[in-house]
Write a protein that holds these residues in place. Structure first.
Motif, PDB file in Angstrom:
ATOM      1  N   UNK A 295      -2.790  50.146 -12.614  1.00 56.98           N
ATOM      2  CA  UNK A 295      -2.405  51.324 -13.398  1.00 56.98           C
ATOM      3  C   UNK A 295      -1.378  52.212 -12.707  1.00 56.98           C
ATOM      4  N   UNK A 296      -1.424  52.305 -11.403  1.00 56.57           N
ATOM      5  CA  UNK A 296      -0.477  53.143 -10.685  1.00 56.57           C
ATOM      6  C   UNK A 296       0.858  52.447 -10.442  1.00 56.57           C
ATOM      7  N   UNK A 297       0.932  51.156 -10.746  1.00 53.79           N
ATOM      8  CA  UNK A 297       2.188  50.420 -10.602  1.00 53.79           C
ATOM      9  C   UNK A 297       2.559  50.068  -9.175  1.00 53.79           C
ATOM     10  N   UNK A 298       1.588  50.067  -8.260  1.00 53.24           N
ATOM     11  CA  UNK A 298       1.883  49.758  -6.865  1.00 53.24           C
ATOM     12  C   UNK A 298       1.832  48.260  -6.578  1.00 53.24           C
ATOM     13  N   UNK A 299       0.943  47.542  -7.264  1.00 53.41           N
ATOM     14  CA  UNK A 299       0.719  46.122  -6.988  1.00 53.41           C
ATOM     15  C   UNK A 299       0.816  45.319  -8.268  1.00 53.41           C
ATOM     16  N   UNK A 300       1.313  44.088  -8.160  1.00 53.20           N
ATOM     17  CA  UNK A 300       1.342  43.179  -9.308  1.00 53.20           C
ATOM     18  C   UNK A 300       0.917  41.786  -8.874  1.00 53.20           C
ATOM     19  N   UNK A 301       0.293  41.074  -9.806  1.00 57.56           N
ATOM     20  CA  UNK A 301      -0.164  39.711  -9.548  1.00 57.56           C
ATOM     21  C   UNK A 301       0.414  38.785 -10.609  1.00 57.56           C
ATOM     22  N   UNK A 302       0.788  37.587 -10.196  1.00 57.63           N
ATOM     23  CA  UNK A 302       1.263  36.556 -11.113  1.00 57.63           C
ATOM     24  C   UNK A 302       0.124  36.111 -12.021  1.00 57.63           C
ATOM     25  N   UNK A 303       0.432  35.841 -13.274  1.00 66.38           N
ATOM     26  CA  UNK A 303      -0.513  35.224 -14.196  1.00 66.38           C
ATOM     27  C   UNK A 303      -0.198  33.738 -14.166  1.00 66.38           C
ATOM     28  N   UNK A 304      -1.084  32.928 -13.607  1.00 63.16           N
ATOM     29  CA  UNK A 304      -0.810  31.481 -13.487  1.00 63.16           C
ATOM     30  C   UNK A 304      -1.402  30.723 -14.633  1.00 63.16           C
TER      31      UNK A 304
END
Length: 165
Positions: free
Chosen positions: A156-165
Motif C-alpha cells: 500500500x505504501x508503494x515501497x516494495x513490489x513482487x512479481x506475479x509468476x
C-alpha cells in the motif's frame, strides 16, 4: 456576393506543476524474497516476505470478483523486531496492495470486501488492523481481487513490489 472569413485564435495556457519531492520507485522482489524496514545494522523492525500467490481455497459468500479480476491469496510471512511499533509501521501499509500491469498502469486497492473467507480459517490476514507485537512471527493469506493483466503487486505504501509468476 460578399465573402467573409472568420478567424479564431487559439489560446495556449501553460501551467507549471508544483515542485514535489520525487518518490523512489518500489524495490522489486521475487516471491520468496524478504523485504525489510527500520533496519539498524543487522536488526530490522520488520521483515516481510510474499511467499506465494495461490487460488482461493475456501467458500466465498460474497459477490463474484469484479470483471477483469480473479480472487487470489497472497501468502505472507512477517517478523517483527524488538523495536517494532505499529505507530511507525502499521499493518495496513503491508497487508493492503495495488497491482501493476505490463504497461505500467497501477490499479486501485485490490483487497476485496471484508468477507475474507477465501483463505482457510486461522490463516486469514489483511484487514489492515492486525495488532502485531514486537519480537513475533506471523503468517497467513491476504485475499485480493487480482486483475487478470497484473504482472506485479505493490504494498500500500508503494515501497516494495513482487512479481506475479
Amino acid at each position: 456576393m460578399t465573402s467573409t472569413s472568420a478567424t479564431t485564435t487559439a489560446t495556449t495556457r501553460t501551467t507549471t506543476a508544483p515542485t514535489t519531492t520525487t518518490r523512489p520507485q518500489p524495490i522489486a522482489f521475487r516471491q520468496g524474497e524478504t523485504a525489510t524496514a527500520g533496519c539498524a545494522g543487522t536488526k530490522c523492525d520488520l521483515s516481510f516476505t510474499l511467499t506465494k500467490i495461490t487460488d482461493c481455497t475456501g467458500e466465498y459468500a460474497g459477490s463474484p470478483p469484479p470483471e477483469g479480476s480473479v480472487r487470489k491469496l497472497l501468502w505472507v510471512e512477517v517478523e517483527t523486531g524488538s523495536r517494532f511499533s505499529t505507530t511507525d509501521l502499521p499493518s495496513g501499509a503491508f497487508t493492503q496492495f495495488t497491482a501493476i500491469n505490463a504497461r505500467g498502469f497501477t490499479s486501485g486497492r485490490i483487497n476485496p470486501s471484508s468477507y475474507w473467507t477465501c483463505a482457510p480459517e486461522g490463516s486469514r490476514m489483511g484487514a489492515g488492523d492486525e495488532n502485531w507485537l514486537p519480537g513475533k512471527k506471523y503468517g497467513g493469506a491476504i485475499e485480493v481481487y487480482l486483475p487478470l493483466d497484473a504482472v506485479k503487486v505493490v504494498n500500500a505504501q508503494g515501497f516494495w513490489e513482487w512479481q506475479v509468476d
